[in-house]
Design a protein around this motif. Structure first.
Motif, PDB file in Angstrom:
ATOM      1  N   LYS A  40      34.147  18.922  -9.631  1.00  0.00           N
ATOM      2  CA  LYS A  40      34.864  20.235  -9.587  1.00  0.00           C
ATOM      3  C   LYS A  40      35.304  20.259  -8.099  1.00  0.00           C
ATOM      4  O   LYS A  40      36.026  20.991  -7.634  1.00  0.00           O
ATOM      5  CB  LYS A  40      34.173  21.275 -10.195  1.00  0.00           C
ATOM      6  N   MET A  41      34.077  19.941  -7.404  1.00  0.00           N
ATOM      7  CA  MET A  41      34.084  20.070  -5.967  1.00  0.00           C
ATOM      8  C   MET A  41      35.311  19.304  -5.105  1.00  0.00           C
ATOM      9  O   MET A  41      35.937  19.819  -4.363  1.00  0.00           O
ATOM     10  CB  MET A  41      32.870  19.717  -5.138  1.00  0.00           C
ATOM     11  N   VAL A  42      35.359  18.094  -5.602  1.00  0.00           N
ATOM     12  CA  VAL A  42      36.431  17.478  -5.159  1.00  0.00           C
ATOM     13  C   VAL A  42      37.804  17.618  -5.356  1.00  0.00           C
ATOM     14  O   VAL A  42      38.691  17.796  -4.733  1.00  0.00           O
ATOM     15  CB  VAL A  42      36.282  15.718  -5.411  1.00  0.00           C
ATOM     16  N   THR A  44      38.542  20.845  -6.425  1.00  0.00           N
ATOM     17  CA  THR A  44      38.920  22.103  -5.604  1.00  0.00           C
ATOM     18  C   THR A  44      39.391  21.714  -4.227  1.00  0.00           C
ATOM     19  O   THR A  44      40.464  22.198  -3.904  1.00  0.00           O
ATOM     20  CB  THR A  44      37.906  23.022  -5.655  1.00  0.00           C
ATOM     21  N   PHE A  45      38.768  20.740  -3.649  1.00  0.00           N
ATOM     22  CA  PHE A  45      38.974  20.434  -2.266  1.00  0.00           C
ATOM     23  C   PHE A  45      40.590  19.997  -2.063  1.00  0.00           C
ATOM     24  O   PHE A  45      41.303  20.261  -1.459  1.00  0.00           O
ATOM     25  CB  PHE A  45      38.397  19.438  -1.793  1.00  0.00           C
ATOM     26  N   LEU A  46      40.854  18.947  -2.790  1.00  0.00           N
ATOM     27  CA  LEU A  46      42.218  18.489  -2.905  1.00  0.00           C
ATOM     28  C   LEU A  46      43.215  19.520  -3.496  1.00  0.00           C
ATOM     29  O   LEU A  46      44.310  19.567  -2.972  1.00  0.00           O
ATOM     30  CB  LEU A  46      42.307  17.168  -3.855  1.00  0.00           C
ATOM     31  N   LYS A  48      43.199  22.671  -2.942  1.00  0.00           N
ATOM     32  CA  LYS A  48      43.382  23.726  -2.049  1.00  0.00           C
ATOM     33  C   LYS A  48      44.101  23.258  -0.735  1.00  0.00           C
ATOM     34  O   LYS A  48      44.656  23.829   0.118  1.00  0.00           O
ATOM     35  CB  LYS A  48      41.980  24.304  -1.518  1.00  0.00           C
ATOM     36  N   GLN A  49      43.475  21.749  -0.364  1.00  0.00           N
ATOM     37  CA  GLN A  49      44.022  21.235   0.887  1.00  0.00           C
ATOM     38  C   GLN A  49      44.939  20.263   1.118  1.00  0.00           C
ATOM     39  O   GLN A  49      45.449  20.078   2.289  1.00  0.00           O
ATOM     40  CB  GLN A  49      42.581  20.685   1.591  1.00  0.00           C
ATOM     41  N   THR A  50      45.291  19.851  -0.129  1.00  0.00           N
ATOM     42  CA  THR A  50      46.539  18.857   0.014  1.00  0.00           C
ATOM     43  C   THR A  50      47.634  19.091  -0.996  1.00  0.00           C
ATOM     44  O   THR A  50      47.570  20.074  -1.988  1.00  0.00           O
ATOM     45  CB  THR A  50      45.914  17.290  -0.466  1.00  0.00           C
ATOM     46  N   PHE A  52      48.609  17.245  -3.540  1.00  0.00           N
ATOM     47  CA  PHE A  52      48.857  16.369  -4.645  1.00  0.00           C
ATOM     48  C   PHE A  52      48.521  17.195  -5.906  1.00  0.00           C
ATOM     49  O   PHE A  52      47.592  18.213  -5.714  1.00  0.00           O
ATOM     50  CB  PHE A  52      47.704  15.287  -4.499  1.00  0.00           C
TER      51      PHE A  52
END
Lengths: 340, 283
Positions: A40-42, A44-46, A48-50, A52
């Motif tokens: 989930k952490m990965v 969420t990161f992608l 929000k930040q990328t 894709f």
């Protein structure tokens, strides 16, 4: 080369997957249509930040995003089932190494991909390092005369004290130094010298890990008739990062190659060759092909460029494909069998 | 920025041309004194900026500088973070989550646990700030007017198109440390374009620039074009490239480029340090 972008998806976004995503993200011939992981952490990161599209279910991603090609970087135990499913959907596959945990399964996947005419590649990035390529080329020209011995080594600081367990510390999931560091070295021997057909004197040593080996030692016997020493240890803190070295001994001299340089000593120069008697040193910087985007080494970009252009041009590699990956899985199986 | 910056690769066994030399260098620079001796030699030769990665051992060098203020009156350090291999090896072994646990500052991590990891792990700017603060601790009391993001992170974010974090790093460095953010990259044309679009004016970029075109992704011509536009404040690194041209030729090429503001180099002997500095200064 065709202008149309390749629709690519990535399954598994750990260390290798994220690195592949970044490199693919910068490739002008690629459109990333989906990325998938279970963390989930990965995700969420992608998200929000990328830019894709993220998925936590790869089957859903395949159905919705309809990729032409997939980069698979999940724990090795999942490879066999996922690759089978992807091939069934007519998808080209780049799989991280090792191909699977079972040599016969790897062989079957290789045959299946070939029958279906799909591009298939395994992430043995040493194939794309200038010094190892040059070594292979020189050996093919028989520059060393009769080869009688080799040493294949890799050392690095992955497990330098006892710690919490992850999938990498469980053999049944593809953890341990044999599946990780050693697979690269075994593959390099298969790639540059000749196929490994037997092993002897094998030692798998636990240094800090409780469940898996941290070092692999033994003798490898090749189809070409020669034998050599395998020495791999991922618990060596005197190395800053993984360092792989192949030394080949022939009657006309010796070649020592690592990722940074190739050193060769010839007793006699060969006819029509450009190398003199005595020592020659070639730095990788002088022979490595430049890449369009650099992240962790030219080889990581070069291997993905190769995968993408193979799809675009319909070229099927015989060097970096599943069949080659299956040979390495076979050698790993021989090593496992030898200690039981 | 000074015209000449002194680098630290040689101290920590980072040698792109030879694995063997890197191990020799690790042996040579085993003691902190051996590193300080070389830094002092460079300082006597006129180099007052040390650009270094946030390697654990740099903490000892910082301690030495703090203890001898009179010897380092106008001395500056440009920290480059993170020391990536520390994290990369940890991720291979422990996974991404495990590595974060291992490297998040202790008290902050337990605070996060109280509030639930989710709160922290979803706030990526905050997480970046905590990691920056953890890496900056060793430099307290030392002048650090430029703080760099290492190329492995800059370029990773660049490929992921996670541009927001590049902008967040830039603004946090200004806000918290009253310093300029710098970006190290192997992909100048791509990064330059992205930073311009983010509205970052005249960013400091440290990148490979050498006569051979070594590690100049996108091609030497594209680099030269960007340098000529002078939209960035560029530091040239890896000026000796892959090592097949002479050091003198290598230096001559870099000093001939107008858009290069500073030149970064490292060396392990007095002779090489003095020689390179004299070549650069002769321009």
């Amino acid at each position: 080369m065709l202008d149309k972008k390749i629709r690519l998806a990535l399954i598994g976004l750990g260390k290798m997957g994220i690195s592949h995503l970044s490199i693919a993200g910068a490739n002008p011939h690629v459109e990333i249509v989906g990325v998938c992981d279970t963390s989930k952490m990965v995700l969420t990161f992608l998200e929000k930040q990328t830019p894709f599209s993220v998925y936590d279910d790869y089957k859903k991603m395949i159905d919705e995003a309809k990729p032409q090609a997939v980069i698979l970087s999940v724990p090795t135990k999942y490879h066999a089932g996922m690759i089978e499913g992807l091939l069934d959907k007519n998808i080209h596959v780049f799989a991280e190494k090792p191909l699977t945990l079972d040599a016969a399964t790897s062989q079957k996947l290789a045959e299946k991909a070939e029958v279906l005419g799909l591009i298939n590649q395994v992430g043995y990035h040493n194939h794309f390092i200038g010094t190892f390529l040059e070594m292979k080329r020189l050996l093919q020209k028989n520059i060393l005369g009769d080869v009688y011995h080799f040493t294949a080594e890799a050392y690095g600081p992955v497990v330098t004290k006892a710690k919490d367990s992850t999938w990498r510390s469980k053999q049944e999931e593809g953890g341990g130094c044999l599946y990780d560091y050693a697979s690269h070295v075994i593959d390099l021997v298969n790639f540059s010298l000749s196929e490994i057909v037997g092993v002897s004197g094998v030692e798998l040593k636990k240094i800090f890990s409780k469940e898996v080996e941290d070092a692999v030692y033994g003798t490898l016997h090749l189809k070409s008739g020669i034998s050599g020493i395998l020495s791999v240890n991922w618990s060596d803190p005197t190395y800053r990062k993984m360092s792989t070295k192949l030394t080949v001994f022939g009657k006309n001299g010796k070649i020592i190659a690592d990722a940074t340089e190739l050193k060769m000593n010839l007793n006699e120069p060969i006819k029509g060759g450009s190398y003199d008697r005595g020592w020659t040193t070639i730095s990788v910087g002088t022979i490595q092909e430049p890449v369009g985007f650099y992240l962790r080494g030219e080889e990581y970009t070069a291997q993905l460029d190769y995968f993408i252009s193979s799809i675009q041009n319909g070229i099927r590699s015989s060097q970096h494909n599943f069949r080659q990956g299956a040979k390495t899985d076979h050698a790993i199986a021989l090593i496992r069998k030898a200690i039981h | 920025m000074d015209r000449i910056l002194f680098g630290d690769n040689q101290f920590f066994g980072v040698n792109h041309a030879s694995d063997e030399k890197s191990r020799e260098q690790l042996i040579k620079f085993k003691s902190n004194d051996s590193i300080i001796k070389i830094l002092d030699l460079a300082k006597i030769a006129g180099v007052n900026t040390f650009m270094c990665t946030t390697h654990d051992r740099i903490a000892n060098i910082c301690e030495h500088i703090r203890k001898h203020p009179a010897d380092y009156t106008s001395y500056k350090i440009y920290p480059c973070m993170p020391y990536a291999h520390k994290y990369a090896n940890a991720v291979t072994e422990l996974g991404i989550m495990g590595a974060l646990k291992a490297y998040m500052p202790g008290n902050i991590f337990s605070t996060a646990l109280k509030g639930g990891m989710a709160y922290l792990s979803d706030d990526h700017e905050k997480m970046m700030e905590l990691l920056v603060d953890a890496e900056m601790k060793m430099f307290h009391g030392i002048e650090t007017p430029v703080i760099f993001l290492q190329n492995v992170v800059t370029d990773l974010l660049l490929g992921l198109k996670a541009y927001g974090l590049l902008a967040a790093f830039h603004s946090y460095i200004k806000k918290k440390y009253n310093a300029e953010a710098g970006f190290i990259t192997m992909n100048l044309p791509l990064l330059s374009n992205v930073l311009v679009n983010l509205g970052i004016k005249h960013p400091i970029i440290c990148t490979s620039i050498n006569k051979e075109g070594f590690r100049m992704s996108g091609g030497k011509c594209a680099y030269e074009k960007i340098l000529a536009e002078k939209k960035n404040r560029v530091i040239a690194m890896q000026i000796f490239g892959g090592g097949f041209i002479s050091p003198k030729e290598a230096v001559d090429y870099v000093v001939s480029l107008e858009g290069v503001e500073s030149i970064l180099f490292g060396a392990s002997s007095a002779g090489n340090i003095q020689q390179t500095i004299s070549w650069i200064n002769k321009e």
